[in-house]
Design an enzyme around this catalytic site. Structure first.
Site, PDB file in Angstrom:
ATOM      1  N   ARG A  69       0.855  -1.202   0.000  1.00 20.96           N
ATOM      2  CA  ARG A  69       0.000   0.000   0.000  1.00 20.96           C
ATOM      3  C   ARG A  69       0.891   1.252   0.000  1.00 20.96           C
ATOM      4  O   ARG A  69       2.124   1.158   0.042  1.00 20.96           O
ATOM      5  CB  ARG A  69      -0.928  -0.008   1.209  1.00 20.96           C
ATOM      6  CG  ARG A  69      -0.194   0.186   2.518  1.00 20.96           C
ATOM      7  CD  ARG A  69      -1.129   0.191   3.708  1.00 20.96           C
ATOM      8  NE  ARG A  69      -0.498   0.871   4.829  1.00 20.96           N
ATOM      9  CZ  ARG A  69      -0.947   0.865   6.072  1.00 20.96           C
ATOM     10  NH1 ARG A  69      -2.043   0.193   6.369  1.00 20.96           N
ATOM     11  NH2 ARG A  69      -0.301   1.534   7.018  1.00 20.96           N
ATOM     12  N   ASP A  72       5.868  -7.693   1.652  1.00 15.76           N
ATOM     13  CA  ASP A  72       5.221  -6.906   2.718  1.00 15.76           C
ATOM     14  C   ASP A  72       4.818  -7.814   3.871  1.00 15.76           C
ATOM     15  O   ASP A  72       4.478  -8.982   3.660  1.00 15.76           O
ATOM     16  CB  ASP A  72       3.976  -6.217   2.135  1.00 15.76           C
ATOM     17  CG  ASP A  72       3.519  -5.044   2.969  1.00 15.76           C
ATOM     18  OD1 ASP A  72       3.735  -3.894   2.531  1.00 15.76           O
ATOM     19  OD2 ASP A  72       2.947  -5.264   4.055  1.00 15.76           O
ATOM     20  N   ASP A  78       8.954  -9.728   6.647  1.00 17.32           N
ATOM     21  CA  ASP A  78       9.150  -8.776   7.750  1.00 17.32           C
ATOM     22  C   ASP A  78      10.571  -8.264   7.593  1.00 17.32           C
ATOM     23  O   ASP A  78      11.533  -9.011   7.794  1.00 17.32           O
ATOM     24  CB  ASP A  78       8.950  -9.485   9.098  1.00 17.32           C
ATOM     25  CG  ASP A  78       9.186  -8.531  10.278  1.00 17.32           C
ATOM     26  OD1 ASP A  78       9.736  -7.432  10.067  1.00 17.32           O
ATOM     27  OD2 ASP A  78       8.826  -8.906  11.405  1.00 17.32           O
ATOM     28  N   VAL A  79      10.715  -6.995   7.232  1.00 18.53           N
ATOM     29  CA  VAL A  79      12.048  -6.468   6.893  1.00 18.53           C
ATOM     30  C   VAL A  79      13.022  -6.501   8.059  1.00 18.53           C
ATOM     31  O   VAL A  79      14.232  -6.388   7.852  1.00 18.53           O
ATOM     32  CB  VAL A  79      11.977  -5.022   6.334  1.00 18.53           C
ATOM     33  CG1 VAL A  79      11.271  -4.966   4.999  1.00 18.53           C
ATOM     34  CG2 VAL A  79      11.329  -4.068   7.343  1.00 18.53           C
ATOM     35  N   TYR A 124      11.081   8.130  15.094  1.00 20.74           N
ATOM     36  CA  TYR A 124      10.978   8.095  13.631  1.00 20.74           C
ATOM     37  C   TYR A 124      12.108   8.901  12.999  1.00 20.74           C
ATOM     38  O   TYR A 124      12.788   8.432  12.075  1.00 20.74           O
ATOM     39  CB  TYR A 124       9.616   8.659  13.228  1.00 20.74           C
ATOM     40  CG  TYR A 124       9.337   8.637  11.742  1.00 20.74           C
ATOM     41  CD1 TYR A 124       8.970   7.457  11.094  1.00 20.74           C
ATOM     42  CD2 TYR A 124       9.414   9.803  10.972  1.00 20.74           C
ATOM     43  CE1 TYR A 124       8.691   7.442   9.735  1.00 20.74           C
ATOM     44  CE2 TYR A 124       9.141   9.791   9.618  1.00 20.74           C
ATOM     45  CZ  TYR A 124       8.779   8.610   8.998  1.00 20.74           C
ATOM     46  OH  TYR A 124       8.512   8.592   7.654  1.00 20.74           O
ATOM     47  N   LYS A 136      15.102   7.929  10.264  1.00 22.21           N
ATOM     48  CA  LYS A 136      15.168   8.508   8.918  1.00 22.21           C
ATOM     49  C   LYS A 136      16.511   9.222   8.678  1.00 22.21           C
ATOM     50  O   LYS A 136      17.010   9.275   7.557  1.00 22.21           O
ATOM     51  CB  LYS A 136      13.970   9.426   8.674  1.00 22.21           C
ATOM     52  CG  LYS A 136      12.643   8.661   8.628  1.00 22.21           C
ATOM     53  CD  LYS A 136      12.646   7.593   7.523  1.00 22.21           C
ATOM     54  CE  LYS A 136      11.411   6.727   7.510  1.00 22.21           C
ATOM     55  NZ  LYS A 136      11.436   5.717   6.427  1.00 22.21           N
ATOM     56  N   VAL A 179       2.778  12.723   2.776  1.00 23.10           N
ATOM     57  CA  VAL A 179       2.233  12.062   1.587  1.00 23.10           C
ATOM     58  C   VAL A 179       0.895  11.440   1.988  1.00 23.10           C
ATOM     59  O   VAL A 179       0.784  10.842   3.074  1.00 23.10           O
ATOM     60  CB  VAL A 179       3.184  10.947   1.079  1.00 23.10           C
ATOM     61  CG1 VAL A 179       2.683  10.393  -0.249  1.00 23.10           C
ATOM     62  CG2 VAL A 179       4.615  11.463   0.944  1.00 23.10           C
ATOM     63  N   THR A 209      -1.105   8.863   2.405  1.00 21.52           N
ATOM     64  CA  THR A 209      -1.125   7.391   2.452  1.00 21.52           C
ATOM     65  C   THR A 209      -1.743   6.981   3.786  1.00 21.52           C
ATOM     66  O   THR A 209      -1.886   7.805   4.686  1.00 21.52           O
ATOM     67  CB  THR A 209       0.298   6.806   2.378  1.00 21.52           C
ATOM     68  OG1 THR A 209       0.962   7.086   3.617  1.00 21.52           O
ATOM     69  CG2 THR A 209       1.098   7.342   1.209  1.00 21.52           C
TER      70      THR A 209
HETATM   71  N1  LIG Z   1       3.376   8.976   4.130  1.00 21.37           N
HETATM   72  C1  LIG Z   1       4.228   9.937   4.436  1.00 21.37           C
HETATM   73  O1  LIG Z   1       3.831  11.069   4.726  1.00 21.37           O
HETATM   74  C2  LIG Z   1       5.722   9.698   4.369  1.00 21.37           C
HETATM   75  C3  LIG Z   1       6.567  10.814   4.410  1.00 21.37           C
HETATM   76  C4  LIG Z   1       7.935  10.626   4.369  1.00 21.37           C
HETATM   77  C5  LIG Z   1       8.464   9.348   4.293  1.00 21.37           C
HETATM   78  N2  LIG Z   1       7.622   8.268   4.260  1.00 21.37           N
HETATM   79  C6  LIG Z   1       8.237   6.943   4.215  1.00 21.37           C
HETATM   80  O2  LIG Z   1       7.825   6.281   3.042  1.00 21.37           O
HETATM   81  C7  LIG Z   1       7.744   4.875   3.278  1.00 21.37           C
HETATM   82  C8  LIG Z   1       6.373   4.370   2.879  1.00 21.37           C
HETATM   83  O3  LIG Z   1       5.399   5.036   3.663  1.00 21.37           O
HETATM   84  P1  LIG Z   1       3.841   4.962   3.342  1.00 21.37           P
HETATM   85  O4  LIG Z   1       3.288   6.307   3.578  1.00 21.37           O
HETATM   86  O5  LIG Z   1       3.624   4.286   2.046  1.00 21.37           O
HETATM   87  O6  LIG Z   1       3.362   4.019   4.555  1.00 21.37           O
HETATM   88  P2  LIG Z   1       2.145   3.003   4.631  1.00 21.37           P
HETATM   89  O7  LIG Z   1       1.916   2.806   6.090  1.00 21.37           O
HETATM   90  O8  LIG Z   1       1.019   3.464   3.800  1.00 21.37           O
HETATM   91  O9  LIG Z   1       2.761   1.674   3.990  1.00 21.37           O
HETATM   92  C9  LIG Z   1       3.840   1.032   4.613  1.00 21.37           C
HETATM   93  C10 LIG Z   1       3.878  -0.418   4.180  1.00 21.37           C
HETATM   94  O10 LIG Z   1       4.963  -1.032   4.882  1.00 21.37           O
HETATM   95  C11 LIG Z   1       4.525  -2.300   5.356  1.00 21.37           C
HETATM   96  N3  LIG Z   1       5.310  -2.705   6.526  1.00 21.37           N
HETATM   97  C12 LIG Z   1       5.264  -2.202   7.784  1.00 21.37           C
HETATM   98  N4  LIG Z   1       6.108  -2.862   8.575  1.00 21.37           N
HETATM   99  C13 LIG Z   1       6.713  -3.801   7.811  1.00 21.37           C
HETATM  100  C14 LIG Z   1       7.694  -4.794   8.050  1.00 21.37           C
HETATM  101  N5  LIG Z   1       8.207  -4.998   9.284  1.00 21.37           N
HETATM  102  N6  LIG Z   1       8.098  -5.562   7.024  1.00 21.37           N
HETATM  103  C15 LIG Z   1       7.562  -5.399   5.782  1.00 21.37           C
HETATM  104  N7  LIG Z   1       6.620  -4.501   5.496  1.00 21.37           N
HETATM  105  C16 LIG Z   1       6.204  -3.695   6.493  1.00 21.37           C
HETATM  106  C17 LIG Z   1       3.050  -2.101   5.689  1.00 21.37           C
HETATM  107  O11 LIG Z   1       2.336  -3.339   5.750  1.00 21.37           O
HETATM  108  C18 LIG Z   1       2.604  -1.202   4.532  1.00 21.37           C
HETATM  109  O12 LIG Z   1       2.164  -1.949   3.428  1.00 21.37           O
HETATM  110  C19 LIG Z   1       8.051   4.672   4.768  1.00 21.37           C
HETATM  111  O13 LIG Z   1       9.394   4.311   4.912  1.00 21.37           O
HETATM  112  C20 LIG Z   1       7.793   6.041   5.358  1.00 21.37           C
HETATM  113  O14 LIG Z   1       8.521   6.266   6.540  1.00 21.37           O
HETATM  114  C21 LIG Z   1       6.262   8.414   4.286  1.00 21.37           C
END
Ligand SMILES: NC(=O)c1ccc[n+]([C@@H]2O[C@H](COP(=O)([O-])OP(=O)(O)OC[C@H]3O[C@@H](n4cnc5c(N)ncnc54)[C@H](O)[C@@H]3O)[C@@H](O)[C@H]2O)c1
Length: 247
Positions: free
Chosen positions: A22, A43, A61-62, A153, A157, A186, A188
Site C-alpha cells: 500500500r 510486505d 518482515d524487513v 521516527y 530517517k 504524503v 497514504t
Molecule cells: N506517508 C508519508 O507522509 C511519508 C513521508 C515521508 C516518508 N515516508 C516513508 O515512506 C515509506 C512508505 O510510507 P507509506 O506512507 O507508504 O506508509 P504506509 O503505512 O502506507 O505503507 C507502509 C507499508 O509497509 C509495510 N510494513 C510495515 N512494517 C513492515 C515490516 N516490518 N516488514 C515489511 N513490510 C512492512 C506495511 O504493511 C505497509 O504496506 C516509509 O518508509 C515512510 O517512513 C512516508
C-alpha cells in the site's frame, strides 16, 4: 536507424519493493510496471507467496534477516535476476520526547533502520550478478530537519540517509547506485487523517500524492539517474527550503 532507448524506463529489469502492499510502495510498484519492470512486492501484510498478472507477492518482515534471504531467493527463482531494490516498508508513531517509550523507539529502529540495512545487504550479491543496479531508500523530510514529536521516527530517517551514503561508497565499484528520497507529508494510510493538515504547512500548500513520490523513485531506479549516487532527493512541496518572513 535503431532508435535510442529512453533512459527513464525499466524494460528488462526486476524490481523488489518492500512495503509494496500500500501507500508509496504500491504506487512505485504500479509505475515501475508501466515502465517495463517485472515487480516483486514484499510486505508483512502478505501471508503467502502469490504470482498474479506478472507480479510476485512475497511475505516479508524487513526486520528479520532470514526472511530477506528467502525473499531474494524467491525473486531469483521466479524472475532469474534482480536489478532494483526500493526500501519503502516503514512505520511511524507520533510522541513527544517525554512520552516516547523505549519499546516503540526500538520497534521503529528495527523496521525503518535495521530493515533498510538488511535489505541492502541481502540484495548485494544478486545486483552484482546482474552487473549493477539501483537501491532507493525511503527516508523523509524528517531525515533532513528536526521534526517535533517524532524522536524515534526521525532517528531512523536520519540513519537511512547516512546508511545510504555508506552503501553508495561501498557499492559504487559494483556499479550499484544508492540514493535516498525525502518526502514530507504524503497522502497514504501511514498519515491517515493527519495528512490534510500536514499539507497546509508546505509552501505548495498540499500533501504529496504517492504517485508523485513514485515518479522520483522511477528516476532513481532508471538509467536516467546514472551519475547520481549517495544523494538525497527531496520531494517535499518546499517544506525544507526555509521559512519566509511574514511581512
Ligand atoms: N506517508 C508519508 O507522509 C511519508 C513521508 C515521508 C516518508 N515516508 C516513508 O515512506 C515509506 C512508505 O510510507 P507509506 O506512507 O507508504 O506508509 P504506509 O503505512 O502506507 O505503507 C507502509 C507499508 O509497509 C509495510 N510494513 C510495515 N512494517 C513492515 C515490516 N516490518 N516488514 C515489511 N513490510 C512492512 C506495511 O504493511 C505497509 O504496506 C516509509 O518508509 C515512510 O517512513 C512516508
Amino acid at each position: 536507424m535503431q532508435e535510442k532507448k529512453p533512459a527513464l524506463e525499466l524494460e528488462g529489469k526486476v524490481a523488489l519493493i518492500s512495503g509494496g502492499a500500500r501507500g508509496i510502495g504500491a504506487a512505485i510498484a504500479t509505475l515501475f510496471e508501466t515502465r517495463g519492470a517485472r515487480v516483486v512486492v514484499a510486505d508483512i501484510s502478505f501471508s503467502e507467496e502469490r504470482h498474479e498478472r506478472g507480479r510476485l507477492f512475497l511475505p516479508l518482515d524487513v526486520s528479520q534477516p532470514g526472511a530477506w534471504a528467502q525473499t531474494v531467493a524467491s525473486t531469483l527463482r521466479v524472475f532469474g535476476r534482480l536489478d532494483i531494490l526500493v526500501n519503502s516498508a516503514g512505520i511511524f508513531t507520533v510522541a513527544a520526547i517525554k512520552d516516547e517509550t523505549p519499546e516503540r523507539f526500538m520497534r521503529m529502529a528495527q523496521i525503518n533502520q535495521l530493515g533498510v540495512f538488511l535489505g541492502m545487504q541481502a540484495v548485494l550479491e544478486a545486483l552484482q550478478a546482474s552487473g549493477g543496479g539501483s537501491i532507493v531508500n525511503l527516508s523523509s523530510a524528517a531525515g533532513l530537519t528536526g521534526t517535533p514529536r517524532t524522536i524515534g521516527y526521525s532517528a531512523t530517517k536520519w540513519a537511512v540517509r547516512g546508511m545510504t551514503k555508506v552503501a553508495a561508497l561501498e557499492f559504487a565499484p559494483f556499479n550499484i547506485r544508492v540514493n535516498s528520497i525525502h518526502p514530507a507529508a504524503v497522502a497514504t494510510p501511514m498519515l491517515g487523517d493527519m495528512a490534510a493538515n500536514a499539507g497546509k504547512s508546505t509552501p505548495i500548500g498540499r500533501v504529496a500524492l504517492p504517485e508523485e513520490v513514485a515518479e522520483l523513485a522511477l528516476f532513481l531506479a532508471s538509467d536516467a539517474s546514472r551519475y547520481s549516487t549517495g544523494s538525497e532527493f527531496v520531494c517535499d512541496g518546499g517544506l525544507t527550503a526555509g521559512s519566509a518572513l511574514q511581512g
